[in-house]
Design an enzyme around this catalytic site. Structure first.
Site, mmCIF file in Angstrom:
data_model
loop_
_atom_site.group_PDB
_atom_site.id
_atom_site.type_symbol
_atom_site.label_atom_id
_atom_site.label_comp_id
_atom_site.label_asym_id
_atom_site.label_seq_id
_atom_site.Cartn_x
_atom_site.Cartn_y
_atom_site.Cartn_z
ATOM 1 N N LYS A 31 5.550 0.467 9.558
ATOM 2 C CA LYS A 31 5.376 1.876 9.903
ATOM 3 C C LYS A 31 6.697 2.410 10.466
ATOM 4 O O LYS A 31 7.640 1.669 10.698
ATOM 5 C CB LYS A 31 4.270 2.070 10.956
ATOM 6 C CG LYS A 31 2.916 1.471 10.599
ATOM 7 C CD LYS A 31 2.252 2.171 9.425
ATOM 8 C CE LYS A 31 0.917 1.518 9.085
ATOM 9 N NZ LYS A 31 0.301 2.092 7.871
ATOM 10 N N SER B 50 0.838 -1.201 0.000
ATOM 11 C CA SER B 50 0.000 0.000 0.000
ATOM 12 C C SER B 50 0.871 1.249 0.000
ATOM 13 O O SER B 50 2.101 1.173 0.015
ATOM 14 C CB SER B 50 -0.916 0.007 1.231
ATOM 15 O OG SER B 50 -0.158 0.253 2.410
ATOM 16 N N SER C 153 0.875 3.642 2.423
ATOM 17 C CA SER C 153 0.879 4.281 3.743
ATOM 18 C C SER C 153 2.253 4.794 4.156
ATOM 19 O O SER C 153 2.354 5.634 5.050
ATOM 20 C CB SER C 153 0.358 3.314 4.805
ATOM 21 O OG SER C 153 1.272 2.257 5.023
ATOM 22 N N SER D 169 -2.846 6.522 6.366
ATOM 23 C CA SER D 169 -2.180 5.461 7.123
ATOM 24 C C SER D 169 -3.001 5.129 8.360
ATOM 25 O O SER D 169 -3.334 6.003 9.160
ATOM 26 C CB SER D 169 -0.768 5.907 7.541
ATOM 27 O OG SER D 169 -0.174 4.954 8.411
#
Length: 307
Positions: A146, A89, A91, A254
């Site tokens: 992340k 993705s 994010s 996100s």
């Protein structure tokens, strides 16, 4: 999927190793004895072809002997050293793009056994600014990636799209760090898009790490959806011991600690360190007939260390 692969890889390694061991300890001596008995009755040693015909190695044992060293090496590398991941993705844009294939350094956050991922050897702990892969706390079968923003004991505020951090302070210490705003500087406006809307690119510094983040000016504050930690305001969090606060670099696209809370240290997988392949997945008009998973090109300029 990653958990299932680890389980399958471990089982295949154990089974193939047991087959190889059983053959080496029990069946191979019997085959050697048969060959030796025949050679006593001949005037010259048997050829490899004759030995194979006289005392063939069972196919299953041969398979175990062939694959065990390779599978065992893969298991060791994947468990202790590096594991490949694909970015699914946007994010973590602009740092990581959809179609990037990365290597995650497993030993950075502790050496874990392959089946249940329990830490057997402590190594180092995440630092502010690290890009970490971890098991999604709400569904541990899914891997998330992340950036580490808050360390145990930190106070984090994300208000009006501005990040504030007050580092942890030891109990009894008088000169505790003050709450500080994480400064950002506008770098570009329109280099990245969310649909047809241009995103603003800012440069941010977390600890010793300098990186870019994206902000979507169309998106209003989502404070009402933030994780509500008892004893703090809705856009404020205190990171518990043994846990971490993480955020995506694409701040308005996100789902991270702001929405579901903290990452326990037991869920950490490793630190993202290298992009080894990057596929362009953009669908132009002439390529629209292709399936979405088919790459349209390779971004060679993205290969290398992750900052």
């Amino acid at each position: 999927m990653a958990n299932y692969f680890s389980l399958i890889l471990t089982v295949v390694t154990i089974v193939s190793g047991l087959l190889w061991l059983y053959d080496a300890k029990f069946l191979k001596p019997k085959r050697q004895a048969i060959v030796a008995e025949v050679e006593k009755k001949t005037t010259s040693p048997l050829t490899e072809e004759q030995v194979e015909q006289l005392a063939p190695q069972p196919k299953l044992m041969e398979l175990g002997q062939s694959i065990f060293p390779v599978i065992a090496l893969v298991l060791v590398v994947r468990t202790l050293l590096y594991e490949p991941f694909q970015i699914p993705s946007g994010s973590m844009m602009p740092t990581l793009l959809r179609g990037d294939f990365i290597l995650v350094q497993k030993f950075d956050y502790g050496i874990k056994e392959p089946l249940f991922q329990n830490t057997v050897i402590e190594t180092t702990e995440p630092e502010r600014g690290d890009i970490a892969v971890f098991k999604y706390p709400e569904e541990p079968s899914i891997d998330y990636i992340k950036r580490v923003v808050g360390l145990p004991g930190d106070r984090i505020i994300y208000r009006n799209k501005t990040l504030y951090i007050q580092p942890a302070c030891e109990e009894g210490r008088r000169d505790c760090p003050e709450m500080t705003v994480i400064r950002t500087q506008l770098k570009d406006d329109g280099a990245y898009f969310s649909g047809s809307s241009p995103l603003k690119t800012y440069e941010e510094r977390l600890g010793e790490v300098k990186h870019d983040i994206l902000v979507d000016p169309r998106v209003a504050s989502r404070r009402a959806f933030f994780y509500d930690q008892p004893g703090t305001q809705r856009d404020e969090w205190v990171v518990p011991e043994g846990q971490y606060f993480v955020m995506g670099d694409n701040r308005d696209n996100s789902r991270d600690s702001r929405y579901w809370g903290f990452v326990d240290e037991t869920l950490l997988v490793g630190k993202a360190v290298f992009i080894w392949m990057s596929f362009e997945m953009d669908r132009g008009g002439q390529d629209s007939w292709l399936p979405s998973w088919v790459p349209t090109g390779i971004r060679f300029e993205r290969l290398g260390s992750i900052e």
